[in-house]
Design a protein around this motif. Structure first.
Motif, PDB file in Angstrom:
ATOM      1  N   ALA A  53      40.968  49.307  38.328  1.00  0.00           N
ATOM      2  CA  ALA A  53      42.388  49.233  37.993  1.00  0.00           C
ATOM      3  C   ALA A  53      43.244  49.261  39.256  1.00  0.00           C
ATOM      4  O   ALA A  53      44.472  49.181  39.174  1.00  0.00           O
ATOM      5  N   ALA A  54      42.603  49.372  40.417  1.00  0.00           N
ATOM      6  CA  ALA A  54      43.309  49.439  41.698  1.00  0.00           C
ATOM      7  C   ALA A  54      43.048  48.181  42.516  1.00  0.00           C
ATOM      8  O   ALA A  54      42.074  47.464  42.287  1.00  0.00           O
ATOM      9  N   LYS A  55      43.924  47.932  43.474  1.00  0.00           N
ATOM     10  CA  LYS A  55      43.715  46.827  44.415  1.00  0.00           C
ATOM     11  C   LYS A  55      42.561  47.159  45.346  1.00  0.00           C
ATOM     12  O   LYS A  55      42.349  48.318  45.706  1.00  0.00           O
ATOM     13  N   HIS A  56      41.832  46.119  45.765  1.00  0.00           N
ATOM     14  CA  HIS A  56      40.843  46.252  46.827  1.00  0.00           C
ATOM     15  C   HIS A  56      41.114  45.157  47.866  1.00  0.00           C
ATOM     16  O   HIS A  56      42.063  44.373  47.739  1.00  0.00           O
ATOM     17  N   ASN A  57      40.233  45.128  48.876  1.00  0.00           N
ATOM     18  CA  ASN A  57      40.468  44.208  49.990  1.00  0.00           C
ATOM     19  C   ASN A  57      39.132  43.928  50.679  1.00  0.00           C
ATOM     20  O   ASN A  57      38.575  44.811  51.325  1.00  0.00           O
ATOM     21  N   ALA A  71      44.737  41.481  49.986  1.00  0.00           N
ATOM     22  CA  ALA A  71      44.696  42.308  48.777  1.00  0.00           C
ATOM     23  C   ALA A  71      44.094  41.519  47.618  1.00  0.00           C
ATOM     24  O   ALA A  71      44.367  40.331  47.443  1.00  0.00           O
ATOM     25  N   GLN A  72      43.247  42.210  46.846  1.00  0.00           N
ATOM     26  CA  GLN A  72      42.639  41.611  45.659  1.00  0.00           C
ATOM     27  C   GLN A  72      43.016  42.448  44.446  1.00  0.00           C
ATOM     28  O   GLN A  72      42.612  43.601  44.311  1.00  0.00           O
ATOM     29  N   GLU A  73      43.792  41.856  43.565  1.00  0.00           N
ATOM     30  CA  GLU A  73      44.339  42.573  42.415  1.00  0.00           C
ATOM     31  C   GLU A  73      43.245  42.856  41.385  1.00  0.00           C
ATOM     32  O   GLU A  73      42.227  42.161  41.337  1.00  0.00           O
ATOM     33  N   PRO A  74      43.453  43.868  40.525  1.00  0.00           N
ATOM     34  CA  PRO A  74      42.513  44.122  39.428  1.00  0.00           C
ATOM     35  C   PRO A  74      42.252  42.849  38.620  1.00  0.00           C
ATOM     36  O   PRO A  74      43.191  42.117  38.290  1.00  0.00           O
ATOM     37  N   GLY A  75      40.988  42.581  38.353  1.00  0.00           N
ATOM     38  CA  GLY A  75      40.608  41.403  37.584  1.00  0.00           C
ATOM     39  C   GLY A  75      40.459  40.136  38.406  1.00  0.00           C
ATOM     40  O   GLY A  75      39.905  39.145  37.927  1.00  0.00           O
ATOM     41  N   GLN A  76      40.919  40.163  39.634  1.00  0.00           N
ATOM     42  CA  GLN A  76      40.884  38.955  40.453  1.00  0.00           C
ATOM     43  C   GLN A  76      39.498  38.761  41.075  1.00  0.00           C
ATOM     44  O   GLN A  76      38.811  39.741  41.393  1.00  0.00           O
ATOM     45  N   GLU A  77      39.099  37.503  41.255  1.00  0.00           N
ATOM     46  CA  GLU A  77      37.830  37.170  41.895  1.00  0.00           C
ATOM     47  C   GLU A  77      38.089  36.362  43.153  1.00  0.00           C
ATOM     48  O   GLU A  77      39.025  35.562  43.193  1.00  0.00           O
TER      49      GLU A  77
END
Ligand SMILES: [Cu+2]
Length: 105
Positions: A53-57, A71-77
């Motif tokens: 549920a959090a951003k990653h990178n 930045a990679q948003e929740p659900g993003q691939e």
């Protein structure tokens, strides 16, 4: 800006939407990369999926592979293909304990 980034990363990675020989999936879940390591071959692709549920990178500090996908948003691939034999570490700028290791044969 985009053209500039591709110029820097062209030798080790390609950011791609196309399928290749083998596609690996690395999930970001529970603020960890899963699995913690993979063995890939040149031309294979790695799909990073943010299941949190959090951003990653996706961030690669290893010399010769340096990469920052932002930045990679929740659900993003985000999908990379690897084009250089060796070994590199994938970290997350936002969560410095996150680590997965990719060996490219
Ligand atoms: Cu993270």
């Amino acid at each position: 800006m985009r053209r500039h980034l591709f110029g820097i990363f062209a030798c080790a990675f390609l950011v791609t939407n196309h399928a290749a020989a083998t596609e690996f999936t690395i999930k970001m879940a529970g603020a960890s990369y899963r699995p913690a390591s993979i063995k890939a071959a040149v031309g294979d692709t790695i799909r990073f999926v943010n299941d949190d549920a959090a951003k990653h990178n996706v961030f690669v500090p290893t010399a010769g592979y340096a990469l920052d996908l932002g930045a990679q948003e929740p659900g993003q691939e985000k999908v990379l293909s690897v084009h250089k034999v060796g070994r590199f570490e994938v970290e997350c700028v936002i969560h410095p304990h996150m680590l997965t290791v990719v060996e490219v044969e």
